[in-house]
Design a protein around this motif. Structure first.
Motif, PDB file in Angstrom:
ATOM      1  N   GLU A 132       0.841  -1.201   0.000  1.00  0.00           N
ATOM      2  CA  GLU A 132       0.000   0.000   0.000  1.00  0.00           C
ATOM      3  C   GLU A 132       0.872   1.245   0.000  1.00  0.00           C
ATOM      4  N   GLY A 133       0.297   2.325  -0.491  1.00  0.00           N
ATOM      5  CA  GLY A 133       0.983   3.613  -0.436  1.00  0.00           C
ATOM      6  C   GLY A 133       1.717   3.951  -1.716  1.00  0.00           C
ATOM      7  N   ALA A 134       2.635   4.906  -1.575  1.00  0.00           N
ATOM      8  CA  ALA A 134       3.331   5.471  -2.729  1.00  0.00           C
ATOM      9  C   ALA A 134       4.144   4.425  -3.493  1.00  0.00           C
ATOM     10  N   ILE A 135       4.781   3.511  -2.784  1.00  0.00           N
ATOM     11  CA  ILE A 135       5.605   2.489  -3.453  1.00  0.00           C
ATOM     12  C   ILE A 135       4.733   1.586  -4.316  1.00  0.00           C
ATOM     13  N   GLY A 136       3.624   1.120  -3.782  1.00  0.00           N
ATOM     14  CA  GLY A 136       2.714   0.268  -4.551  1.00  0.00           C
ATOM     15  C   GLY A 136       2.136   0.988  -5.753  1.00  0.00           C
ATOM     16  N   ASN A 137       1.763   2.263  -5.578  1.00  0.00           N
ATOM     17  CA  ASN A 137       1.244   3.052  -6.695  1.00  0.00           C
ATOM     18  C   ASN A 137       2.295   3.201  -7.786  1.00  0.00           C
ATOM     19  N   LYS A 138       3.523   3.494  -7.392  1.00  0.00           N
ATOM     20  CA  LYS A 138       4.614   3.673  -8.358  1.00  0.00           C
ATOM     21  C   LYS A 138       4.826   2.393  -9.157  1.00  0.00           C
ATOM     22  N   ILE A 139       4.892   1.264  -8.468  1.00  0.00           N
ATOM     23  CA  ILE A 139       5.090  -0.024  -9.153  1.00  0.00           C
ATOM     24  C   ILE A 139       3.923  -0.293 -10.096  1.00  0.00           C
ATOM     25  N   PHE A 140       2.710  -0.063  -9.630  1.00  0.00           N
ATOM     26  CA  PHE A 140       1.520  -0.326 -10.439  1.00  0.00           C
ATOM     27  C   PHE A 140       1.521   0.503 -11.722  1.00  0.00           C
ATOM     28  N   PHE A 141       1.737   1.815 -11.582  1.00  0.00           N
ATOM     29  CA  PHE A 141       1.737   2.669 -12.767  1.00  0.00           C
ATOM     30  C   PHE A 141       2.889   2.324 -13.708  1.00  0.00           C
ATOM     31  N   GLU A 142       4.024   1.965 -13.159  1.00  0.00           N
ATOM     32  CA  GLU A 142       5.162   1.623 -14.022  1.00  0.00           C
ATOM     33  C   GLU A 142       4.928   0.304 -14.749  1.00  0.00           C
ATOM     34  N   VAL A 143       4.290  -0.653 -14.098  1.00  0.00           N
ATOM     35  CA  VAL A 143       3.940  -1.906 -14.785  1.00  0.00           C
ATOM     36  C   VAL A 143       2.978  -1.609 -15.927  1.00  0.00           C
ATOM     37  N   LEU A 144       1.955  -0.790 -15.671  1.00  0.00           N
ATOM     38  CA  LEU A 144       1.016  -0.410 -16.730  1.00  0.00           C
ATOM     39  C   LEU A 144       1.747   0.276 -17.874  1.00  0.00           C
ATOM     40  N   GLY A 145       2.647   1.183 -17.544  1.00  0.00           N
ATOM     41  CA  GLY A 145       3.383   1.926 -18.561  1.00  0.00           C
ATOM     42  C   GLY A 145       4.292   1.050 -19.396  1.00  0.00           C
ATOM     43  N   VAL A 146       5.066   0.199 -18.739  1.00  0.00           N
ATOM     44  CA  VAL A 146       5.997  -0.671 -19.468  1.00  0.00           C
ATOM     45  C   VAL A 146       5.231  -1.645 -20.367  1.00  0.00           C
ATOM     46  N   LEU A 147       4.171  -2.238 -19.843  1.00  0.00           N
ATOM     47  CA  LEU A 147       3.390  -3.169 -20.667  1.00  0.00           C
ATOM     48  C   LEU A 147       2.718  -2.456 -21.839  1.00  0.00           C
ATOM     49  N   SER A 148       2.308  -1.214 -21.644  1.00  0.00           N
ATOM     50  CA  SER A 148       1.725  -0.444 -22.747  1.00  0.00           C
ATOM     51  C   SER A 148       2.762  -0.163 -23.829  1.00  0.00           C
ATOM     52  N   ILE A 149       3.968   0.163 -23.428  1.00  0.00           N
ATOM     53  CA  ILE A 149       5.047   0.397 -24.404  1.00  0.00           C
ATOM     54  C   ILE A 149       5.359  -0.891 -25.161  1.00  0.00           C
ATOM     55  N   ILE A 150       5.363  -2.021 -24.463  1.00  0.00           N
ATOM     56  CA  ILE A 150       5.588  -3.315 -25.134  1.00  0.00           C
ATOM     57  C   ILE A 150       4.488  -3.577 -26.160  1.00  0.00           C
ATOM     58  N   VAL A 151       3.243  -3.324 -25.785  1.00  0.00           N
ATOM     59  CA  VAL A 151       2.123  -3.528 -26.714  1.00  0.00           C
ATOM     60  C   VAL A 151       2.244  -2.578 -27.906  1.00  0.00           C
ATOM     61  N   ALA A 152       2.711  -1.338 -27.677  1.00  0.00           N
ATOM     62  CA  ALA A 152       2.906  -0.397 -28.785  1.00  0.00           C
ATOM     63  C   ALA A 152       3.938  -0.942 -29.774  1.00  0.00           C
ATOM     64  N   PHE A 153       5.021  -1.533 -29.263  1.00  0.00           N
ATOM     65  CA  PHE A 153       6.017  -2.137 -30.154  1.00  0.00           C
ATOM     66  C   PHE A 153       5.443  -3.331 -30.903  1.00  0.00           C
ATOM     67  N   VAL A 154       4.646  -4.124 -30.225  1.00  0.00           N
ATOM     68  CA  VAL A 154       3.996  -5.261 -30.893  1.00  0.00           C
ATOM     69  C   VAL A 154       3.091  -4.752 -32.011  1.00  0.00           C
ATOM     70  N   CYS A 155       2.330  -3.698 -31.734  1.00  0.00           N
ATOM     71  CA  CYS A 155       1.460  -3.107 -32.769  1.00  0.00           C
ATOM     72  C   CYS A 155       2.293  -2.595 -33.936  1.00  0.00           C
ATOM     73  N   ALA A 156       3.395  -1.917 -33.628  1.00  0.00           N
ATOM     74  CA  ALA A 156       4.225  -1.319 -34.681  1.00  0.00           C
ATOM     75  C   ALA A 156       4.855  -2.366 -35.583  1.00  0.00           C
ATOM     76  N   PHE A 157       5.258  -3.492 -35.019  1.00  0.00           N
ATOM     77  CA  PHE A 157       6.024  -4.451 -35.807  1.00  0.00           C
ATOM     78  C   PHE A 157       5.252  -5.701 -36.231  1.00  0.00           C
ATOM     79  N   PHE A 158       4.145  -6.006 -35.577  1.00  0.00           N
ATOM     80  CA  PHE A 158       3.449  -7.256 -35.895  1.00  0.00           C
ATOM     81  C   PHE A 158       2.001  -7.083 -36.347  1.00  0.00           C
ATOM     82  N   LEU A 159       1.374  -5.958 -36.062  1.00  0.00           N
ATOM     83  CA  LEU A 159      -0.008  -5.750 -36.470  1.00  0.00           C
ATOM     84  C   LEU A 159      -0.046  -5.526 -37.973  1.00  0.00           C
TER      85      LEU A 159
END
Length: 187
Positions: A132-159
């Motif tokens: 809970e708290g700032a550390i959990g929020n930071k990890i959560f948002f960064e996981v969302l961000g990194v996975l979104s960037i990975i999906v963007a690369f997948v879209c760019a190269f495989f879609l």
């Protein structure tokens, strides 16, 4: 989780944090249909998906750095910008649905919506396992961000966008429609 994030990060009341967090959902009114419109106007669903998903990733990665030292209106603006990219990416995802097979568009759209909800459950389960708290929020948002960037690369190269995807009928679709309605010769 967003109202709790604003409440804990900026020391706001529950009511004020809820109203600010509602700006994320409010953006849905224009952003989701806007994503489909951008996809249609741009003329490339692949480029639209790539750019919107990358914008979503950048927004979430930036959210990972929001703290009490941030200017509250800046955090609200970030919320609205991130929401735009998320909701517009959802709209552009639904713009791809008719490209799969037009005659079963409703079934495919239902699956897209259902798997979007599965994703929400997975991410909220992940969030519940974080500290809970700032550390959990930071990890959560960064996981969302990194996975979104990975999906963007997948879209760019495989879609792959089918040829004639903006045509009235997709490749091979006209022939199939004619076969569906046989013409009987009169006696």
């Amino acid at each position: 989780m967003l109202p709790a994030f604003f409440e804990n990060t900026f020391g706001l009341s529950k009511a004020m944090a809820g109203m600010i967090a509602a700006s994320y959902a409010f953006m849905n009114l224009a952003s989701r249909p806007g994503g489909g419109l951008i996809s249609d106007k741009l003329g490339s669903r692949k480029l639209t998906m790539t750019v919107l998903t990358a914008g979503m990733g950048i927004g979430y990665l930036t959210f990972g750095h929001v703290g009490e030292s941030w200017w509250l209106p800046g955090a609200v603006l970030l919320t609205m910008c991130c929401s735009f990219f998320v909701q517009a990416a959802e709209g552009s995802t639904f713009a791809i649905v008719p490209l799969v097979k037009r005659r079963v568009t409703g079934q495919i759209a239902g699956n897209v919506g259902a798997y979007g909800n599965v994703g929400a459950v997975v991410y909220l389960t992940l969030f519940s396992l974080l500290p809970e708290g700032a550390i959990g929020n930071k990890i959560f948002f960064e996981v969302l961000g990194v996975l979104s960037i990975i999906v963007a690369f997948v879209c760019a190269f495989f879609l792959k966008e089918p040829e004639g995807s903006f045509a009235e009928h997709h490749e091979g679709e006209e022939e199939m429609q004619m076969e569906s309605f046989p013409v009987f010769a009169e006696d």
